[in-house]
Design a protein around this motif. Structure first.
Motif, PDB file in Angstrom:
ATOM      1  N   GLU A  89     -49.197  44.293  61.511  1.00  0.00           N
ATOM      2  CA  GLU A  89     -50.253  43.077  60.817  1.00  0.00           C
ATOM      3  C   GLU A  89     -49.534  43.147  59.812  1.00  0.00           C
ATOM      4  OE1 GLU A  89     -52.310  40.777  62.204  1.00  0.00           O
ATOM      5  OE2 GLU A  89     -52.308  41.908  64.031  1.00  0.00           O
ATOM      6  N   THR A  90     -49.399  41.977  58.741  1.00  0.00           N
ATOM      7  CA  THR A  90     -48.783  41.516  57.699  1.00  0.00           C
ATOM      8  C   THR A  90     -49.848  42.491  57.460  1.00  0.00           C
ATOM      9  OG1 THR A  90     -48.479  40.004  56.119  1.00  0.00           O
ATOM     10  CG2 THR A  90     -49.904  39.579  57.136  1.00  0.00           C
ATOM     11  N   ARG A  91     -49.384  43.220  56.169  1.00  0.00           N
ATOM     12  CA  ARG A  91     -49.805  43.659  54.867  1.00  0.00           C
ATOM     13  C   ARG A  91     -50.029  43.101  53.163  1.00  0.00           C
ATOM     14  NH1 ARG A  91     -48.884  49.510  54.445  1.00  0.00           N
ATOM     15  NH2 ARG A  91     -46.580  49.394  55.096  1.00  0.00           N
ATOM     16  N   ALA A  92     -49.757  42.072  53.213  1.00  0.00           N
ATOM     17  CA  ALA A  92     -49.600  41.756  51.895  1.00  0.00           C
ATOM     18  C   ALA A  92     -50.804  40.929  51.843  1.00  0.00           C
ATOM     19  CB  ALA A  92     -48.862  40.185  52.468  1.00  0.00           C
ATOM     20  N   LYS A  93     -51.057  40.876  50.825  1.00  0.00           N
ATOM     21  CA  LYS A  93     -52.254  39.854  49.862  1.00  0.00           C
ATOM     22  C   LYS A  93     -52.264  38.738  49.579  1.00  0.00           C
ATOM     23  CE  LYS A  93     -53.715  44.967  47.586  1.00  0.00           C
ATOM     24  NZ  LYS A  93     -54.023  45.464  45.963  1.00  0.00           N
ATOM     25  N   PRO A  94     -53.744  38.482  49.217  1.00  0.00           N
ATOM     26  CA  PRO A  94     -53.901  36.998  49.635  1.00  0.00           C
ATOM     27  C   PRO A  94     -53.677  36.373  47.784  1.00  0.00           C
ATOM     28  CG  PRO A  94     -55.954  37.703  50.013  1.00  0.00           C
ATOM     29  CD  PRO A  94     -54.766  38.734  49.427  1.00  0.00           C
ATOM     30  N   GLU A  95     -52.953  37.430  47.149  1.00  0.00           N
ATOM     31  CA  GLU A  95     -52.546  37.173  45.395  1.00  0.00           C
ATOM     32  C   GLU A  95     -50.975  37.002  45.455  1.00  0.00           C
ATOM     33  OE1 GLU A  95     -56.288  39.534  45.747  1.00  0.00           O
ATOM     34  OE2 GLU A  95     -54.225  39.544  46.679  1.00  0.00           O
ATOM     35  N   ILE A  96     -50.556  37.499  46.457  1.00  0.00           N
ATOM     36  CA  ILE A  96     -48.863  36.709  46.394  1.00  0.00           C
ATOM     37  C   ILE A  96     -48.795  35.264  46.154  1.00  0.00           C
ATOM     38  CG2 ILE A  96     -47.522  36.707  48.353  1.00  0.00           C
ATOM     39  CD1 ILE A  96     -47.478  39.219  48.923  1.00  0.00           C
ATOM     40  N   TRP A  97     -49.710  34.468  47.152  1.00  0.00           N
ATOM     41  CA  TRP A  97     -49.606  33.704  47.331  1.00  0.00           C
ATOM     42  C   TRP A  97     -50.448  31.962  45.577  1.00  0.00           C
ATOM     43  CZ3 TRP A  97     -50.106  35.826  51.357  1.00  0.00           C
ATOM     44  CH2 TRP A  97     -48.482  35.782  52.204  1.00  0.00           C
ATOM     45  N   THR A  98     -51.129  33.084  45.315  1.00  0.00           N
ATOM     46  CA  THR A  98     -52.274  32.883  44.363  1.00  0.00           C
ATOM     47  C   THR A  98     -52.238  32.916  42.872  1.00  0.00           C
ATOM     48  OG1 THR A  98     -53.809  34.430  44.905  1.00  0.00           O
ATOM     49  CG2 THR A  98     -54.611  32.706  46.051  1.00  0.00           C
ATOM     50  N   ASP A  99     -51.784  34.429  42.769  1.00  0.00           N
ATOM     51  CA  ASP A  99     -50.960  33.965  41.345  1.00  0.00           C
ATOM     52  C   ASP A  99     -49.988  34.414  40.728  1.00  0.00           C
ATOM     53  OD1 ASP A  99     -50.900  35.682  38.880  1.00  0.00           O
ATOM     54  OD2 ASP A  99     -52.436  37.380  38.834  1.00  0.00           O
ATOM     55  N   LYS A 100     -49.136  33.411  40.827  1.00  0.00           N
ATOM     56  CA  LYS A 100     -47.957  32.998  41.655  1.00  0.00           C
ATOM     57  C   LYS A 100     -46.650  33.786  40.243  1.00  0.00           C
ATOM     58  CE  LYS A 100     -47.879  29.154  44.494  1.00  0.00           C
ATOM     59  NZ  LYS A 100     -47.636  29.608  46.156  1.00  0.00           N
ATOM     60  N   GLU A 101     -47.686  33.428  38.866  1.00  0.00           N
ATOM     61  CA  GLU A 101     -46.999  33.474  37.750  1.00  0.00           C
ATOM     62  C   GLU A 101     -46.741  34.906  37.583  1.00  0.00           C
ATOM     63  OE1 GLU A 101     -48.116  34.616  32.670  1.00  0.00           O
ATOM     64  OE2 GLU A 101     -48.712  32.585  34.034  1.00  0.00           O
ATOM     65  N   LYS A 102     -47.731  35.922  37.869  1.00  0.00           N
ATOM     66  CA  LYS A 102     -47.082  37.803  38.360  1.00  0.00           C
ATOM     67  C   LYS A 102     -46.068  37.425  39.200  1.00  0.00           C
ATOM     68  CE  LYS A 102     -50.108  41.615  38.212  1.00  0.00           C
ATOM     69  NZ  LYS A 102     -51.866  42.190  38.095  1.00  0.00           N
ATOM     70  N   MET A 103     -46.762  37.160  40.069  1.00  0.00           N
ATOM     71  CA  MET A 103     -45.517  37.507  41.487  1.00  0.00           C
ATOM     72  C   MET A 103     -44.134  37.259  40.780  1.00  0.00           C
ATOM     73  SD  MET A 103     -45.647  38.825  44.364  1.00  0.00           S
ATOM     74  CE  MET A 103     -43.788  38.963  45.454  1.00  0.00           C
ATOM     75  N   GLY A 104     -44.348  36.189  40.275  1.00  0.00           N
ATOM     76  CA  GLY A 104     -43.064  36.282  39.359  1.00  0.00           C
ATOM     77  C   GLY A 104     -42.195  36.625  38.745  1.00  0.00           C
ATOM     78  N   ASP A 146     -50.055  45.528  43.650  1.00  0.00           N
ATOM     79  CA  ASP A 146     -51.069  44.480  42.785  1.00  0.00           C
ATOM     80  C   ASP A 146     -50.704  43.355  44.649  1.00  0.00           C
ATOM     81  OD1 ASP A 146     -50.935  45.154  40.523  1.00  0.00           O
ATOM     82  OD2 ASP A 146     -49.677  44.446  39.831  1.00  0.00           O
ATOM     83  N   PHE A 147     -49.551  43.654  45.017  1.00  0.00           N
ATOM     84  CA  PHE A 147     -49.712  42.192  46.032  1.00  0.00           C
ATOM     85  C   PHE A 147     -49.998  43.361  47.587  1.00  0.00           C
ATOM     86  CE2 PHE A 147     -47.993  40.515  42.792  1.00  0.00           C
ATOM     87  CZ  PHE A 147     -48.629  39.356  42.599  1.00  0.00           C
ATOM     88  N   LYS A 148     -49.672  44.559  48.004  1.00  0.00           N
ATOM     89  CA  LYS A 148     -49.437  44.903  49.338  1.00  0.00           C
ATOM     90  C   LYS A 148     -50.954  45.579  49.814  1.00  0.00           C
ATOM     91  CE  LYS A 148     -46.877  47.722  52.182  1.00  0.00           C
ATOM     92  NZ  LYS A 148     -45.653  48.497  52.760  1.00  0.00           N
ATOM     93  N   VAL A 149     -51.685  45.381  50.774  1.00  0.00           N
ATOM     94  CA  VAL A 149     -52.856  46.340  51.395  1.00  0.00           C
ATOM     95  C   VAL A 149     -52.094  47.361  51.672  1.00  0.00           C
ATOM     96  CG1 VAL A 149     -54.587  45.974  53.078  1.00  0.00           C
ATOM     97  CG2 VAL A 149     -53.883  44.289  52.495  1.00  0.00           C
TER      98      VAL A 149
END
Length: 151
Positions: A89-104, A146-149
């Motif tokens: 199962e992916t452990r990517a948090k939703p913030e990867i898609w919603t917090d593009k500035e921080k992810m970038g 910040d981005f992984k469950v």
């Protein structure tokens, strides 16, 4: 000049359509595989700085990490890959898609430190490699925090 521009645009267009055709479960597998492979190579570097140092092995591992860091793995975070199963199962948090500035910023920092690791590894200076490994590992940890469950 026009032919080079046309070739560049065609390459980008074909790459974009190739990524768009990837099934979500395959995209998840590809990115999980990339991260596992990078982790293995981080471990190879760590083993060298904590044990008998082999410059050639460190260079190979650093170059592998650099290649993956610069491969455009961000394109594997396609719509529909926020949930689902790759190898697990992916452990990517939703913030990867919603917090593009921080992810970038996290992604940019990682690429910068991966590129620097390859440069430092080429020098053969074990102490410098150890220091750079800490910086590179810090970028990994920042993304994980910040981005992984957590498991």
């Amino acid at each position: 000049m026009k032919s080079k521009l046309l070739l560049a645009l065609l390459t980008v267009a074909l790459t974009g359509s190739a990524v768009a055709q990837v099934k979500p479960e395959d995209a998840i597998k590809y990115r999980q595989s990339g991260y596992v492979f990078m982790g293995w190579n981080m471990g190879r570097i760590k083993a060298n700085v904590e044990g008998q140092y082999n410059k050639d092995e460190v260079i190979k591992a650093a170059n592998a990490i650099q290649a993956i860091a610069n491969s455009g793995m961000g394109a594997l975070y396609l719509p529909g890959t926020d949930k689902g199963k790759g190898w697990e199962e992916t452990r990517a948090k939703p913030e990867i898609w919603t917090d593009k500035e921080k992810m970038g910023k996290v992604a940019t920092d990682f690429v910068r430190e991966a590129n620097e690791m390859a440069k430092v590894a080429a020098t053969g200076d074990a102490a410098a490699v150890k220091m750079q490994l800490g910086k590179l590992g810090g970028t990994c940890k920042g993304c994980h925090d910040d981005f992984k469950v957590k498991k």
